[in-house]
Design an enzyme around this catalytic site. Structure first.
Site, PDB file in Angstrom:
ATOM      1  N   CYS A 102      38.857  57.683  62.728  1.00 42.18           N
ATOM      2  CA  CYS A 102      37.540  57.240  62.326  1.00 42.18           C
ATOM      3  C   CYS A 102      37.509  56.523  60.971  1.00 42.18           C
ATOM      4  O   CYS A 102      38.041  55.429  60.867  1.00 42.18           O
ATOM      5  CB  CYS A 102      36.589  58.423  62.363  1.00 42.18           C
ATOM      6  SG  CYS A 102      34.892  57.936  62.671  1.00 42.18           S
ATOM      7  N   HIS A 203      37.709  62.741  66.890  1.00 43.11           N
ATOM      8  CA  HIS A 203      37.771  63.936  66.039  1.00 43.11           C
ATOM      9  C   HIS A 203      37.854  65.139  66.979  1.00 43.11           C
ATOM     10  O   HIS A 203      38.056  65.018  68.173  1.00 43.11           O
ATOM     11  CB  HIS A 203      36.454  64.070  65.260  1.00 43.11           C
ATOM     12  CG  HIS A 203      36.217  63.060  64.209  1.00 43.11           C
ATOM     13  ND1 HIS A 203      36.825  63.105  62.981  1.00 43.11           N
ATOM     14  CD2 HIS A 203      35.389  61.979  64.185  1.00 43.11           C
ATOM     15  CE1 HIS A 203      36.374  62.084  62.241  1.00 43.11           C
ATOM     16  NE2 HIS A 203      35.512  61.408  62.956  1.00 43.11           N
TER      17      HIS A 203
HETATM   18  N1  GLN Z   1      31.649  56.245  57.851  1.00 39.25           N
HETATM   19  C1  GLN Z   1      32.253  55.753  59.039  1.00 39.25           C
HETATM   20  C2  GLN Z   1      31.243  55.453  60.128  1.00 39.25           C
HETATM   21  O1  GLN Z   1      30.186  55.886  60.051  1.00 39.25           O
HETATM   22  C3  GLN Z   1      33.286  56.755  59.565  1.00 39.25           C
HETATM   23  C4  GLN Z   1      32.644  58.041  60.003  1.00 39.25           C
HETATM   24  C5  GLN Z   1      33.692  59.113  60.315  1.00 39.25           C
HETATM   25  O2  GLN Z   1      34.804  59.142  59.819  1.00 39.25           O
HETATM   26  N2  GLN Z   1      33.306  60.063  61.161  1.00 39.25           N
HETATM   27  O3  GLN Z   1      31.532  54.822  61.069  1.00 39.25           O
END
Ligand code: GLN
Length: 277
Positions: A102, A203
């Site tokens: 992510c 995740h």
């Molecule tokens: N901030 C990034 C987004 O919103 C990554 C979010 C995350 O790592 N879950 O896409």
């Protein structure tokens, strides 16, 4: 000075920004890599690579870069450019492997632009770019993966991101989403594979429920030491967790309907179930 040759039975995981880029159970990926190397007789070590430090990066077999909200990404992207880009590139050129999830995945690309229009330049280790949208992509994900040699050829996890990631010609997707939004909610691709670097939106944490991917990463990193096979482990618990998510996905309407018009899609699904009136 000759590059450091890692000792034969030590397996080192390098954790990038553990204090800032670590959400939705990402830590579980570190534990999985260390344990599965240990169960194969390696002395497994974890190296924390916070802001400013690069000591020992040339000894790392697998780097892990977790997720983080825009605020955390804003706190790490300059350090990534200034201190980590060069040692990461040379480590990957020498056969180290990177798993990025992510927010970490996004910053390994060319850039990440937030929904507010702020642009965080990435290190361009992978040929992807990310533009955030207003709607967050949240929920379970099932991917039919094209990574060769992976059995089962599915990956399961959880996503929560505003970023829409698009792959350039040098990056291949990990696979296609069967459930969930994946890279951008439109082309049904998920993640990216480029050389020894794997990026994903999964995740959960990812590796405990996908032990086959954990072994793929360990084997890839150890292949430079001549390792071609890892001794089998009893993954019945891990794989039953995997199966459970697959079964749950079966009970969900197909991804595209959900993406475009959530309310219409469930009506369609109901109509489909009822059959022609
Ligand atoms: N901030 C990034 C987004 O919103 C990554 C979010 C995350 O790592 N879950 O896409």
């Amino acid at each position: 000075m000759a590059a450091h040759k890692p000792h034969k039975k030590i397996f080192t995981v390098g954790w990038l920004y553990p204090d800032l880029m670590n959400i939705y159970g990402d830590r579980g990926n570190i534990l999985t890599l260390l344990k599965r190397a240990e169960w194969r007789g390696y002395e497994a070590r974890m190296l924390e690579l916070g802001r400013g430090t690069t000591i020992g990066m040339d000894e790392v077999d697998v780097f892990f870069f977790g997720g983080g909200q825009d605020r955390e990404q804003a706190l790490v992207y300059e350090d990534l450019l200034e201190h980590k880009q060069q040692p990461l590139e040379s480590a990957v050129n020498r056969g180290s492997v990177v798993l990025a999830v992510c927010g970490g995945y996004q910053l390994l690309g060319h850039y990440y632009r937030t929904a507010e229009g702020e642009r965080f330049p990435g290190i361009g280790l992978i040929d992807v770019r990310t533009e955030a949208g207003k709607k967050r992509f949240i929920g379970d994900v099932v991917v039919d993966t094209d990574i060769s040699g992976l059995t089962p050829n599915t990956l399961v996890g959880f996503e929560n991101h505003s970023g829409r990631t698009f792959l350039g010609p040098r990056a291949l997707p990990i696979g296609k989403v069967r459930l969930g939004f994946g890279n951008n909610g439109s082309d049904r691709t998920e993640g990216c594979v480029q050389g020894g670097v794997i990026g994903t939106y999964l995740h959960g944490s990812l590796l405990p429920k996908n032990p086959h991917l954990a072994d793929h990463l360990i084997k890839l990193a150890l292949s430079r030491r001549g390792v071609v096979e890892l001794s089998p482990l009893d993954d019945s618990v891990e794989l039953s967790a995997h199966e459970r998510i697959l079964a749950r996905a079966q009970r969900r309407p197909p991804v595209r309907a959900q993406e475009e018009h959530p309310r219409r899609s469930s009506a369609n699904a109901a109509a489909e179930q009822k059959g022609p009136s």
